[in-house]
Design an enzyme around this catalytic site. Structure first.
Site: not given
Ligand SMILES: *[C@@H]1O[C@H](CO)[C@@H](O)[C@H](O)[C@H]1NC(C)=O
Length: 373
Positions: A172, A194, A254, A257
């Protein structure tokens, strides 16, 4: 003599000006000071950067080069999975925390080879300003991780890139979990495995994300189409997020999200070119989207979410946000429409970002991301 004195004081003034945060946070993280007036430090190695970010001193940390973490923790070769097939455009997945085993038991097994540094971001403690110099502040192969009570942090004018983009769970770019008063400004993220930004399930508190560019263009996508699925994940249990003047580019899901108990004020952003959905708004989420542009966005809102959503022009905002909510603009895009005003009182007494006509959001194409201040 005189002219060289003048020259050196001019240079000193330049250095002084550059080694500081530009502007101030608007919205929920208003008042953030980061490292404040601490004398700037210029790390020269990845180890020094890690040390400055993770110590307990207030710091202004200037990034005037690329910090390349690839290879610093070695590589891993092991068995992962291919939930979306093994086509050349598809992401495959690392079996991190047994994700393949538990959630993709029928997916074909594949060998994955990844750079270990990407998996977990660099720990960032409280009272830090992390500031890129010009277009030089690049962190490659590792993200930033603000957790366990980190407060009062500014990340400005930095590009985070190349976190095992072939692999789900490869890394991330920016993680917040159990934080408060965080400002992410003029940041670019690209080629991540990610999430570009993940606000995890613990409270992330007051957060402003502004002028940033989330670039989902990739050769390895969970939707196998060149568009990154794992964009922005806002699911904290007590989060207030101001999201202003950002560019969200080439995502397929997303982005964001929103769930948990998140109050999201999305204003004057530019969603550009998506094949898939942008918003996913689940139970507990409270979202205002105004003054923004959706251009070539296939599905601005995924159907079926049960969160609260208010979009577009609405004078009911005035009493709570201090301005009438602004219309959104749509070009070659699906629709985004919500009429729920029941949650606007959550904005009362908070620092709320201003809003302008959606046409002004066109500027975001030129101003978002690192290297523009
Ligand atoms: C951050 O700075 C504030 C204000 O100076 C101080 O009260 C606080 O203890 C600092 N936090 C940490 C974790 O050092």
């Amino acid at each position: 003599m005189r002219s060289s004195t003048l020259l050196s004081s001019a240079l000193a003034a330049l250095v002084q000006t550059a080694a500081a945060v530009t502007g101030a946070a608007e919205g929920f993280a208003k008042g953030v000071t980061g490292g404040g007036s601490a004398s700037p430090v210029y790390p020269t190695t990845t180890a020094q950067l890690v040390s400055y970010l993770g110590d307990s001193s207030a710091r202004v940390i200037m990034l005037d080069r690329t910090f390349d973490f690839t290879g610093t923790e070695g590589t891993v070769t092991e068995t992962g999975c291919a939930p979306w097939g093994t086509g050349s455009g598809c992401q495959t997945s690392i079996n991190l925390n047994n994700w393949c085993t538990n959630y993709q038991p029928n997916a074909p097994k594949v060998t994955v080879k990844y750079d270990k540094a990407g998996i977990l971001g660099i720990t960032v403690k409280s009272n830090k300003s992390i500031i890129g110099v010009g277009n030089k502040g690049i962190i490659k192969g590792k993200g930033l991780r603000l957790v366990s009570g980190a407060k009062n942090v500014i990340i400005q004018n930095v590009h985070i890139t190349n976190l095992n983009p072939q692999y789900v769970w490869g890394g991330d770019a920016i993680t917040l979990d159990n934080t408060d008063v965080i400002w992410i400004d003029h940041v670019s993220t690209s080629l991540v495995g990610r999430q570009h930004v993940v606000l995890g399930n613990n409270p992330s508190g007051r957060v402003t994300i502004s002028n940033s560019k989330f670039d989902g263009a990739t050769s390895w996508s969970a939707t196998c189409n060149g568009y990154h699925y794992w964009g922005l994940y806002f699911t904290g249990s007590n989060d207030m997020i101001t999201f202003k003047n950002n560019l969200i580019y080439k995502m397929s899901g997303r982005s964001p999200k929103v769930a948990g108990n998140t109050l999201l004020h999305a204003v004057n952003n530019y969603w550009y070119d998506s094949k898939g959905h942008s918003f996913e708004i689940d139970s507990g989420a409270k979202v205002v989207v105004e003054g923004s542009i959706f251009q070539n966005i296939q599905t601005p809102l995924e159907a079926g979410g049960s969160g609260k959503l208010l979009t577009g022009s609405n004078s009911a905002c005035s009493a709570y946000l201090g301005h009438a909510c602004q219309a959104n603009g749509f070009g070659s895009s699906g629709t985004l429409s919500g009429t729920d005003t029941s949650f606007l009182s959550y904005f009362s007494g908070k620092n709320v970002a201003s809003a302008t006509d959606y046409n002004t959001a066109k500027n975001v194409l030129n101003t978002a991301g690192f290297g523009t201040i």
